[in-house]
Motif scaffolding. Structure first.
Motif, short mmCIF file in Angstrom:
data_model
loop_
_atom_site.label_atom_id
_atom_site.label_comp_id
_atom_site.label_asym_id
_atom_site.label_seq_id
_atom_site.Cartn_x
_atom_site.Cartn_y
_atom_site.Cartn_z
N ALA A 1 0.84 -1.20 0.00
CA ALA A 1 0.00 0.00 0.00
C ALA A 1 0.87 1.25 0.00
N HIS A 2 1.99 1.20 0.68
CA HIS A 2 2.90 2.34 0.72
C HIS A 2 3.39 2.66 -0.68
N ASN A 3 3.75 1.63 -1.44
CA ASN A 3 4.22 1.85 -2.80
C ASN A 3 3.14 2.50 -3.66
N VAL A 4 1.90 2.04 -3.51
CA VAL A 4 0.82 2.58 -4.31
C VAL A 4 0.39 3.94 -3.78
N SER A 5 0.27 4.09 -2.45
CA SER A 5 -0.20 5.36 -1.91
C SER A 5 0.82 6.46 -2.15
N ALA A 6 2.10 6.12 -2.18
CA ALA A 6 3.11 7.13 -2.50
C ALA A 6 2.88 7.63 -3.91
N LYS A 7 2.37 6.77 -4.78
CA LYS A 7 2.12 7.13 -6.16
C LYS A 7 0.78 7.87 -6.30
N ARG A 8 -0.07 7.85 -5.26
CA ARG A 8 -1.35 8.54 -5.33
C ARG A 8 -1.15 10.05 -5.34
N GLU A 9 0.03 10.50 -4.95
CA GLU A 9 0.31 11.91 -5.09
C GLU A 9 0.40 12.23 -6.57
N LEU B 1 8.00 -0.98 -26.29
CA LEU B 1 8.23 -0.92 -24.85
C LEU B 1 9.44 -1.74 -24.46
N SER B 2 9.98 -1.45 -23.29
CA SER B 2 11.00 -2.31 -22.71
C SER B 2 10.29 -3.53 -22.15
N THR B 3 10.73 -4.71 -22.52
CA THR B 3 10.06 -5.93 -22.06
C THR B 3 10.36 -6.23 -20.60
N ALA B 4 11.41 -5.61 -20.04
CA ALA B 4 11.80 -5.91 -18.67
C ALA B 4 11.15 -4.98 -17.65
N SER B 5 10.48 -3.94 -18.10
CA SER B 5 9.95 -2.93 -17.18
C SER B 5 8.44 -2.95 -17.10
N LEU B 6 7.94 -2.58 -15.92
CA LEU B 6 6.51 -2.34 -15.75
C LEU B 6 6.17 -1.02 -16.44
N THR B 7 4.97 -0.92 -16.94
CA THR B 7 4.49 0.34 -17.50
C THR B 7 3.48 0.91 -16.51
N TYR B 8 3.76 2.10 -16.02
CA TYR B 8 2.89 2.79 -15.07
C TYR B 8 1.98 3.72 -15.85
N ILE B 9 0.68 3.61 -15.62
CA ILE B 9 -0.30 4.40 -16.35
C ILE B 9 -0.90 5.43 -15.40
N TYR B 10 -0.81 6.68 -15.80
CA TYR B 10 -1.34 7.79 -15.02
C TYR B 10 -2.42 8.49 -15.83
N ILE B 11 -3.45 8.97 -15.14
CA ILE B 11 -4.44 9.84 -15.77
C ILE B 11 -4.45 11.12 -14.96
N ASP B 12 -4.21 12.22 -15.63
CA ASP B 12 -4.13 13.54 -15.00
C ASP B 12 -3.11 13.55 -13.87
N TYR C 1 -2.23 11.04 -11.85
CA TYR C 1 -2.47 10.09 -10.77
C TYR C 1 -2.39 8.66 -11.31
N ILE C 2 -1.69 7.80 -10.59
CA ILE C 2 -1.52 6.40 -11.03
C ILE C 2 -2.88 5.71 -11.04
N VAL C 3 -3.16 5.00 -12.12
CA VAL C 3 -4.42 4.25 -12.21
C VAL C 3 -4.19 2.76 -12.45
N GLN C 4 -3.02 2.42 -12.99
CA GLN C 4 -2.80 1.02 -13.35
C GLN C 4 -1.32 0.78 -13.62
N HIS D 1 -8.57 15.13 -20.59
CA HIS D 1 -7.78 14.38 -19.61
C HIS D 1 -6.55 13.84 -20.32
N GLU D 2 -5.45 13.75 -19.57
CA GLU D 2 -4.21 13.27 -20.17
C GLU D 2 -3.80 11.93 -19.56
N LEU D 3 -3.62 10.95 -20.43
CA LEU D 3 -3.11 9.64 -20.03
C LEU D 3 -1.61 9.66 -20.30
N THR D 4 -0.83 9.27 -19.30
CA THR D 4 0.63 9.23 -19.43
C THR D 4 1.09 7.82 -19.12
#
Length: 153
Positions: free
Chosen positions: A29-37, A85-96, A98-101, A125-128
Motif C-alpha cells: 500500500a505504501h508503494n501505491v499510496s506514495a504514487k497517489r500523489e 516498450l522495454s520488455t523488462a519494465s513495468l508500464t505505469y499508467i497515469y491519468i491527469d 495520478y496512477i491508475v494502473q 484528460h491526459e493519459l501518461t
C-alpha cells in the motif's frame, strides 16, 4: 502444559502472523499510496514508444483526441495500445498525473482502463504511460514517457 498456556501460545502465534501480513500489506500500500500523489513529468515525450487510445469508437491520432460521451451512469472504458516498450519494465499508467494502473508486457501491450468518476469529468484528460529506469519509480528517472489525451463531453 495447561490448556490456558496452549491458548496463549496459539494466540501469540496468530498475532505474529497477522502483524507480518499487515506489514507486507503496508509495504504494498505504501508503494501505491506514495504514487497517489500527483506526478509531474517532463514536458517532452521520449522519442521511442508509441501510444494509441480508443474510446467510444474513436481512435486517437497524433494531434487528435478520442471523445467519450457520458451517458448517465454507464461504465466507460478506455482502450490503450502501446508499442516499442522495454520488455523488462513495468508500464505505469497515469491519468491527469495520478496512477491508475500498472501493466507488464512485451514489446507490444494492449489493455483497458475502467474510468472512475473523476476521470469522466467533462473536459480533456491526459493519459501518461511511463517506464522507469531500473523499474523503480522512486528514482523518477524515466526510460519511456508517452502521452495521449481524451475528451469527455
Amino acid at each position: 502444559m495447561r490448556k490456558g498456556s496452549w491458548l496463549l501460545i496459539l494466540l501469540l502465534i496468530v498475532l505474529v502472523a497477522l502483524s507480518a501480513c499487515e506489514d507486507r500489506e503496508k509495504g504494498d500500500a505504501h508503494n501505491v499510496s506514495a504514487k497517489r500523489e500527483k506526478q509531474i513529468f517532463s514536458s517532452k515525450d521520449t522519442k521511442k514508444g508509441w501510444l494509441e487510445l480508443i474510446a467510444a469508437d474513436e481512435i486517437s491520432s497524433q494531434d487528435d483526441s478520442p471523445c467519450i460521451y457520458k451517458a448517465g451512469e454507464s461504465v466507460e472504458k478506455l482502450e490503450v495500445h502501446m508499442k516499442e516498450l522495454s520488455t523488462a519494465s513495468l508500464t505505469y499508467i497515469y491519468i491527469d498525473g495520478y496512477i491508475v494502473q500498472m501493466e507488464q508486457g512485451g514489446n507490444e501491450l494492449s489493455f483497458q482502463i475502467q474510468l472512475s468518476k473523476t476521470e469522466l469529468k467533462k473536459g480533456f484528460h491526459e493519459l501518461t504511460a511511463v517506464q522507469y529506469q531500473e523499474n523503480n519509480p522512486e528514482t523518477k528517472k524515466v526510460e519511456l514517457l508517452k502521452r495521449a489525451k481524451y475528451e469527455v463531453k
